[in-house]
Design a protein around this motif. Sequence first.
Motif, PDB file in Angstrom:
ATOM      1  N   HIS A 158       0.841  -1.193   0.000  1.00 55.59           N
ATOM      2  CA  HIS A 158       0.000   0.000   0.000  1.00 55.59           C
ATOM      3  C   HIS A 158       0.877   1.245   0.000  1.00 55.59           C
ATOM      4  CE1 HIS A 158      -4.092  -1.611   0.756  1.00 55.59           C
ATOM      5  NE2 HIS A 158      -3.386  -2.659   1.115  1.00 55.59           N
ATOM      6  N   HIS A 159       0.334   2.294  -0.529  1.00 56.92           N
ATOM      7  CA  HIS A 159       1.008   3.590  -0.535  1.00 56.92           C
ATOM      8  C   HIS A 159       0.397   4.425   0.585  1.00 56.92           C
ATOM      9  CE1 HIS A 159       2.452   2.795  -4.663  1.00 56.92           C
ATOM     10  NE2 HIS A 159       1.302   2.162  -4.760  1.00 56.92           N
ATOM     11  N   ILE A 160       1.247   5.061   1.375  1.00 60.71           N
ATOM     12  CA  ILE A 160       0.762   5.972   2.411  1.00 60.71           C
ATOM     13  C   ILE A 160       1.511   7.289   2.289  1.00 60.71           C
ATOM     14  CG2 ILE A 160       0.100   4.129   4.016  1.00 60.71           C
ATOM     15  CD1 ILE A 160       2.641   4.866   5.639  1.00 60.71           C
ATOM     16  N   ASN A 161       0.831   8.353   2.659  1.00 60.26           N
ATOM     17  CA  ASN A 161       1.462   9.673   2.668  1.00 60.26           C
ATOM     18  C   ASN A 161       1.953   9.953   4.077  1.00 60.26           C
ATOM     19  OD1 ASN A 161       0.924  10.332  -0.066  1.00 60.26           O
ATOM     20  ND2 ASN A 161      -1.202  10.686   0.496  1.00 60.26           N
ATOM     21  N   ILE A 162       3.184  10.407   4.186  1.00 59.18           N
ATOM     22  CA  ILE A 162       3.759  10.737   5.488  1.00 59.18           C
ATOM     23  C   ILE A 162       4.432  12.103   5.399  1.00 59.18           C
ATOM     24  CG2 ILE A 162       4.169   8.321   6.069  1.00 59.18           C
ATOM     25  CD1 ILE A 162       7.199   8.942   5.609  1.00 59.18           C
ATOM     26  N   ILE A 163       4.721  12.653   6.552  1.00 61.74           N
ATOM     27  CA  ILE A 163       5.516  13.873   6.634  1.00 61.74           C
ATOM     28  C   ILE A 163       6.874  13.463   7.177  1.00 61.74           C
ATOM     29  CG2 ILE A 163       5.763  16.149   7.693  1.00 61.74           C
ATOM     30  CD1 ILE A 163       2.684  16.224   7.882  1.00 61.74           C
ATOM     31  N   ARG A 164       7.894  13.648   6.379  1.00 63.20           N
ATOM     32  CA  ARG A 164       9.249  13.288   6.779  1.00 63.20           C
ATOM     33  C   ARG A 164       9.886  14.517   7.421  1.00 63.20           C
ATOM     34  NH1 ARG A 164      11.941  10.405   2.382  1.00 63.20           N
ATOM     35  NH2 ARG A 164      11.082   8.601   3.438  1.00 63.20           N
ATOM     36  N   TYR A 165      10.500  14.304   8.575  1.00 63.51           N
ATOM     37  CA  TYR A 165      11.179  15.381   9.301  1.00 63.51           C
ATOM     38  C   TYR A 165      12.663  15.077   9.331  1.00 63.51           C
ATOM     39  CZ  TYR A 165      12.355  18.636  13.035  1.00 63.51           C
ATOM     40  OH  TYR A 165      12.912  19.654  13.775  1.00 63.51           O
ATOM     41  N   ARG A 166      13.460  15.986   8.764  1.00 66.85           N
ATOM     42  CA  ARG A 166      14.907  15.784   8.720  1.00 66.85           C
ATOM     43  C   ARG A 166      15.575  17.158   8.708  1.00 66.85           C
ATOM     44  NH1 ARG A 166      16.473  12.169   4.036  1.00 66.85           N
ATOM     45  NH2 ARG A 166      15.708  10.589   5.435  1.00 66.85           N
ATOM     46  N   ASP A 167      16.566  17.313   9.565  1.00 65.30           N
ATOM     47  CA  ASP A 167      17.329  18.569   9.638  1.00 65.30           C
ATOM     48  C   ASP A 167      16.412  19.785   9.774  1.00 65.30           C
ATOM     49  OD1 ASP A 167      19.723  17.141   9.331  1.00 65.30           O
ATOM     50  OD2 ASP A 167      19.575  17.245   7.140  1.00 65.30           O
ATOM     51  N   SER A 168      15.443  19.676  10.671  1.00 65.24           N
ATOM     52  CA  SER A 168      14.477  20.754  10.958  1.00 65.24           C
ATOM     53  C   SER A 168      13.608  21.116   9.756  1.00 65.24           C
ATOM     54  CB  SER A 168      15.196  22.007  11.481  1.00 65.24           C
ATOM     55  OG  SER A 168      15.895  21.724  12.672  1.00 65.24           O
ATOM     56  N   GLN A 169      13.519  20.237   8.769  1.00 64.34           N
ATOM     57  CA  GLN A 169      12.695  20.463   7.578  1.00 64.34           C
ATOM     58  C   GLN A 169      11.628  19.358   7.494  1.00 64.34           C
ATOM     59  OE1 GLN A 169      13.202  22.918   5.172  1.00 64.34           O
ATOM     60  NE2 GLN A 169      14.930  23.806   6.265  1.00 64.34           N
ATOM     61  N   THR A 170      10.458  19.721   7.031  1.00 64.16           N
ATOM     62  CA  THR A 170       9.431  18.719   6.788  1.00 64.16           C
ATOM     63  C   THR A 170       9.165  18.604   5.291  1.00 64.16           C
ATOM     64  OG1 THR A 170       7.640  20.330   7.032  1.00 64.16           O
ATOM     65  CG2 THR A 170       8.294  19.112   9.007  1.00 64.16           C
ATOM     66  N   THR A 171       8.887  17.400   4.867  1.00 62.72           N
ATOM     67  CA  THR A 171       8.604  17.126   3.463  1.00 62.72           C
ATOM     68  C   THR A 171       7.467  16.117   3.391  1.00 62.72           C
ATOM     69  OG1 THR A 171      10.975  17.345   3.005  1.00 62.72           O
ATOM     70  CG2 THR A 171       9.626  16.388   1.270  1.00 62.72           C
ATOM     71  N   ASP A 172       6.470  16.393   2.545  1.00 62.19           N
ATOM     72  CA  ASP A 172       5.403  15.421   2.300  1.00 62.19           C
ATOM     73  C   ASP A 172       5.917  14.403   1.280  1.00 62.19           C
ATOM     74  OD1 ASP A 172       3.555  16.724   3.943  1.00 62.19           O
ATOM     75  OD2 ASP A 172       2.897  18.021   2.312  1.00 62.19           O
ATOM     76  N   VAL A 173       5.864  13.123   1.653  1.00 64.69           N
ATOM     77  CA  VAL A 173       6.330  12.079   0.747  1.00 64.69           C
ATOM     78  C   VAL A 173       5.356  10.902   0.769  1.00 64.69           C
ATOM     79  CG1 VAL A 173       8.778  12.677   0.936  1.00 64.69           C
ATOM     80  CG2 VAL A 173       7.800  11.018   2.502  1.00 64.69           C
ATOM     81  N   GLU A 174       5.437  10.092  -0.274  1.00 65.94           N
ATOM     82  CA  GLU A 174       4.667   8.863  -0.344  1.00 65.94           C
ATOM     83  C   GLU A 174       5.608   7.704  -0.039  1.00 65.94           C
ATOM     84  OE1 GLU A 174       1.326   7.289  -3.307  1.00 65.94           O
ATOM     85  OE2 GLU A 174       3.302   7.451  -4.234  1.00 65.94           O
ATOM     86  N   GLU A 175       5.192   6.831   0.863  1.00 63.85           N
ATOM     87  CA  GLU A 175       5.986   5.655   1.218  1.00 63.85           C
ATOM     88  C   GLU A 175       5.202   4.398   0.861  1.00 63.85           C
ATOM     89  OE1 GLU A 175       9.024   5.110   2.393  1.00 63.85           O
ATOM     90  OE2 GLU A 175       9.587   7.194   2.649  1.00 63.85           O
TER      91      GLU A 175
END
Length: 67
Positions: free
Chosen positions: A4-21
């Motif tokens: 299944h594909h899920i949408n998550i918010i990735r947090y790295r180096d004080s930055q957030t990114t919307d990604v599909e996992e």
Amino acid sequence: MSIHHINIIRYRDSQTTDVEEFVAVEEPLQINLNGKPSTITMRTPGEDDELTLGFLFTEGLIQSISD
């Protein structure tokens, strides 16, 4: 394998990114013997007949595929 594909918010180096996992799905499989529940096992859906035969063989409940 069921994925299944899920949408998550990735947090790295004080930055957030919307990604599909992609994630594998795990679901229960109930195995019945002579119409009565024998066991429930978790598995990735697909190849259920092969999984059931392997389970029954390793548990000593069948001796061959003809059983």
